[in-house]
Design a protein around this motif. Structure first.
Motif, mmCIF file in Angstrom:
data_model
loop_
_atom_site.group_PDB
_atom_site.id
_atom_site.type_symbol
_atom_site.label_atom_id
_atom_site.label_comp_id
_atom_site.label_asym_id
_atom_site.label_seq_id
_atom_site.Cartn_x
_atom_site.Cartn_y
_atom_site.Cartn_z
ATOM 1 N N THR A 74 38.360 8.058 39.585
ATOM 2 C CA THR A 74 38.503 8.111 41.044
ATOM 3 C C THR A 74 37.475 7.200 41.705
ATOM 4 O O THR A 74 37.810 6.405 42.596
ATOM 5 C CB THR A 74 38.345 9.556 41.555
ATOM 6 N N LYS A 88 49.781 9.474 49.430
ATOM 7 C CA LYS A 88 50.943 10.290 49.075
ATOM 8 C C LYS A 88 50.743 11.694 49.655
ATOM 9 O O LYS A 88 50.467 12.663 48.937
ATOM 10 C CB LYS A 88 51.102 10.331 47.553
ATOM 11 N N LEU A 114 43.227 5.465 40.723
ATOM 12 C CA LEU A 114 43.695 6.769 41.179
ATOM 13 C C LEU A 114 44.822 7.341 40.323
ATOM 14 O O LEU A 114 44.837 8.545 40.050
ATOM 15 C CB LEU A 114 44.099 6.687 42.644
ATOM 16 N N ALA A 115 45.759 6.518 39.885
ATOM 17 C CA ALA A 115 46.852 7.036 39.050
ATOM 18 C C ALA A 115 46.302 7.561 37.727
ATOM 19 O O ALA A 115 46.723 8.625 37.242
ATOM 20 C CB ALA A 115 47.894 5.949 38.808
ATOM 21 N N SER A 128 45.633 8.108 47.780
ATOM 22 C CA SER A 128 46.718 7.175 47.468
ATOM 23 C C SER A 128 47.740 7.077 48.596
ATOM 24 O O SER A 128 48.694 6.313 48.496
ATOM 25 C CB SER A 128 47.441 7.618 46.189
#
Length: 158
Positions: free
Chosen positions: A28, A73, A33-34, A71
């Motif tokens: 992170t 999302k 991030l993924a 992100s």
């Protein structure tokens, strides 16, 4: 403080969960991030059923929500953060209230304002220091500064 009804994972699992959690935190910080999300989810997969009975799960649920928030999302982040917020370990968490408020705000949900206000009440203005100022603006418009202070800026810790 740990909930007395929650159980500690066995040492071998606790160690592996900690390794994956630490890796997720490092990823992170590096902006991966993924990969961070994958690491946190792998750690969560190690929890025996019923997973809700174990210490440490709440932080991992929130970590996935945090990565998804970062992100952009927001709908996915909300799902993870709401799961974290239902856990006994999440009670009185200024950080979790902040993230929930931010996600809901970004989704145009008016409930976000109440979570942001709660984050301010629990964590003070410093809780917002590394965040977009718009969130503090929303929270401070709903919560009066502490007694003896004319504004939240005056109430900040030195």
């Amino acid at each position: 403080m740990a909930d007395p009804q929650l159980q500690q994972l066995p040492e071998d699992l606790r160690s592996r969960v900690a390794e994956l959690s630490d890796a997720g935190n490092e990823l992170t910080e590096d902006g991966q991030l993924a990969e961070a999300q994958q690491s946190f989810e792998r750690a969560l997969a190690l929890f025996p059923e019923p997973a809700e009975q174990w210490e440490g799960r709440t932080e991992l649920l929130a970590a996935v929500g945090d990565v998804l928030f970062s992100s952009g999302k927001f709908s996915d982040a909300l799902s993870w953060l709401e799961r974290a917020a239902k856990a006994p370990e999440a009670e009185e968490s200024a950080w979790l209230e902040l993230r929930l408020g931010q996600v809901l705000h970004e989704l145009g949900d008016t409930r976000g304002s109440q979570h942001l206000a709660r984050a301010l009440e629990l964590g003070g203005p410093e809780q917002f220091d590394d965040e977009d100022p718009k969130y503090f603006g929303v929270a401070s418009s709903l919560v009066e500064p502490p007694a003896g202070y004319a504004s939240w800026d005056e109430a900040r810790l030195p």
